[in-house]
Design an enzyme around this catalytic site. Sequence first.
Site, mmCIF file in Angstrom:
data_model
loop_
_atom_site.group_PDB
_atom_site.id
_atom_site.type_symbol
_atom_site.label_atom_id
_atom_site.label_comp_id
_atom_site.label_asym_id
_atom_site.label_seq_id
_atom_site.Cartn_x
_atom_site.Cartn_y
_atom_site.Cartn_z
ATOM 1 N N HIS B 122 0.859 -1.185 0.000
ATOM 2 C CA HIS B 122 0.000 0.000 0.000
ATOM 3 C C HIS B 122 0.900 1.242 0.000
ATOM 4 O O HIS B 122 2.013 1.194 0.521
ATOM 5 C CB HIS B 122 -0.842 -0.056 1.279
ATOM 6 N N GLN B 202 -4.385 -4.902 7.211
ATOM 7 C CA GLN B 202 -5.353 -5.934 6.810
ATOM 8 C C GLN B 202 -5.124 -7.236 7.567
ATOM 9 O O GLN B 202 -5.923 -8.165 7.424
ATOM 10 C CB GLN B 202 -5.254 -6.201 5.299
ATOM 11 N N CYS B 365 -4.862 2.525 -3.658
ATOM 12 C CA CYS B 365 -3.621 3.032 -3.053
ATOM 13 C C CYS B 365 -2.481 2.035 -3.200
ATOM 14 O O CYS B 365 -1.674 1.873 -2.275
ATOM 15 C CB CYS B 365 -3.815 3.385 -1.576
HETATM 16 C C1 LIG Z 1 -2.543 -2.714 3.531
HETATM 17 C C2 LIG Z 1 -2.861 -1.334 4.002
HETATM 18 N N1 LIG Z 1 -1.901 -0.567 4.528
HETATM 19 C C3 LIG Z 1 -2.132 0.672 4.982
HETATM 20 C C4 LIG Z 1 -3.385 1.230 4.927
HETATM 21 C C5 LIG Z 1 -3.576 2.620 5.430
HETATM 22 O O1 LIG Z 1 -4.387 2.645 6.545
HETATM 23 P P1 LIG Z 1 -4.908 4.016 7.133
HETATM 24 O O2 LIG Z 1 -5.490 4.769 5.976
HETATM 25 O O3 LIG Z 1 -5.914 3.629 8.136
HETATM 26 O O4 LIG Z 1 -3.731 4.729 7.723
HETATM 27 C C6 LIG Z 1 -4.425 0.472 4.383
HETATM 28 C C7 LIG Z 1 -5.785 1.028 4.292
HETATM 29 O O5 LIG Z 1 -6.238 1.587 3.337
HETATM 30 C C8 LIG Z 1 -4.159 -0.836 3.920
HETATM 31 O O6 LIG Z 1 -5.132 -1.573 3.389
#
Ligand SMILES: Cc1ncc(COP(=O)(O)O)c(C=O)c1O
Lengths: 150, 409
Positions: B122, B202, B365
């Site tokens: 991500h 996740q 993302c």
């Molecule tokens: C694998 C992963 N990492 C990081 C994030 C980022 O999380 P957050 O937006 O809650 O900081 C997400 C969520 O979109 C995610 O699915």
Amino acid sequence: MTSLDELYREVILDHYRNPRRRGSLSGPHVHAEGQNPSCGDEFFLDLAVEDGVITDLAISGQGCSISQASGSMMADNIVGKRISDVREITRKFKIMMSIEDGDNPVDPERPGSVLGDLESLQGVRKFPVRIKCADLAWTTLEDALDQTTE
Amino acid sequence: MIDLSHLRGDFPLLEREINGYPLTYLDSASTTQKPVQVIDAVDTYYRTINANVHRGAYTLAAEATDAYESSRAKVADFIGASHANEVVFTRGTTTAINFIAYGWGLNNLGEGDKVLLTVMEHHANVVPWQIISRYTGCSLEYLSIDDGFEVDLTTLDDILDERVKVIAVSGMSNVTGALGPVTALVEAAKAVGAIVVVDAAQLVPHVPTDVSQLGADFVAFSAHKMLGPTGIGALWGKPDLLERMEPTEGGGEMISDVQLYESRWAPVPHKFEAGTPPIAQAVGFGAAVDYLSKVGMADVRDHEQAITRYALDRLADIPDLTVYGPPDVERRGGAVSFQLADIHAHDIATILDQYGIAVRAGHHCAKPLMRHLDVPATARASFYVYNTTEDVDTLYDGLIEARTVFGLT
Ligand SMILES: Cc1ncc(COP(=O)(O)O)c(C=O)c1O
């Protein structure tokens, strides 16, 4: 007609599946790029202008049916027209799509008489999150037109 | 299949109608819906306890501090941490990874050092490291993805040497659902003395996770993806690393003494929690882990595997549908990305929305992964405790309808 049928009219799917004027230009031209970062749609435009007339254009990029069909219809519509006329078409399109304020220029009695195929995009208005998809090509066009007058 | 259908009534939002249809919520990988137990905990906190934490000598302030700190203990317990102080409350996964990148990376990385990532990360586990590489001159290396949508470890030996200082990997991809090879990378890291950062955004919500067994050095996750409020998440770290890590933010609450030209930090974890923290959200986070503990994470995992298996089977019946993710539910979670014929993901999402079905469409993302898969966008259905096989059936019907709308029969 359901709003989905109004959104995905046949002419829109046709332009999506058989986009007009894909590619790039080799002669003198201006280039503009538009992107919707939230959804990843991309629209790239090569525009050739001579004596205030759009003589040729080519589009590339990728995205949803609405963004790509809007660009393809735009391409069909504006080649051979004067820049001043194209700016007027852009304005009418944006009013039709409720992107800009004004009285809807489209004549409901005579569908297609004002903006041609582009009028088929009116169904998008019922899907506010998708209006920016329809607008992408036109915003990119405005950017290209601004470059020609610089 | 484990029957969790009795839980559905705990989620008031799932009662909603969307466009004349009952809501079918299939976007829990983005954010989950909240049970009344969490909503009530936040509500009760504001109605009866609200005060700032770690400041006042009065009763309310003490109660608020207790509520905040007991949530920390619950979250720590939930992930098997040996002490509550190993858990830092952050704004979420993104902030947690930034805290590691800045707080540890800026002080421990330099020219010639390498940060090893995977192509399926991500953006939250990519961009912070890119920023740190600009500051420090360290370089980024990537493990690719194989044809089975899993991290390709065959190049690991070539990349691995003692210049690799950080290995940062997702515990589970939010796009393909593939589990990350955390165990293998922990072993690899040991051999060269690197630290291992797990993006568990996740993982922790969906798979029983015990940080005392995982072998990672840092684990980051978000409350809102596990039934809790937005605006809060956690960074778990090994105590000695947290001790040596610098705070990224300075301000109130994070100091033990402030003088004109220098200050001393508060002990871990408070040195990482500058300013008034998200107190009500922490309380909601505590209620969320209580809820999940009561359901039992083993059952949560079983339930999701069953639903995912069912979904993969049903989607396989739809002509021209491609799933981007591992077929084996032992090796994946419940985020199912797909493309249907030549219908763009946004068009799929719009059509499904007309039937009350919420799926995510786009690059999720994870642009490097999308480029690797050579798709501009996918549609993604993702599941959680409240989803049922009927939800999958509704999705199936919606996708058949999408084919019709696009003139495919
Ligand atoms: C694998 C992963 N990492 C990081 C994030 C980022 O999380 P957050 O937006 O809650 O900081 C997400 C969520 O979109 C995610 O699915």
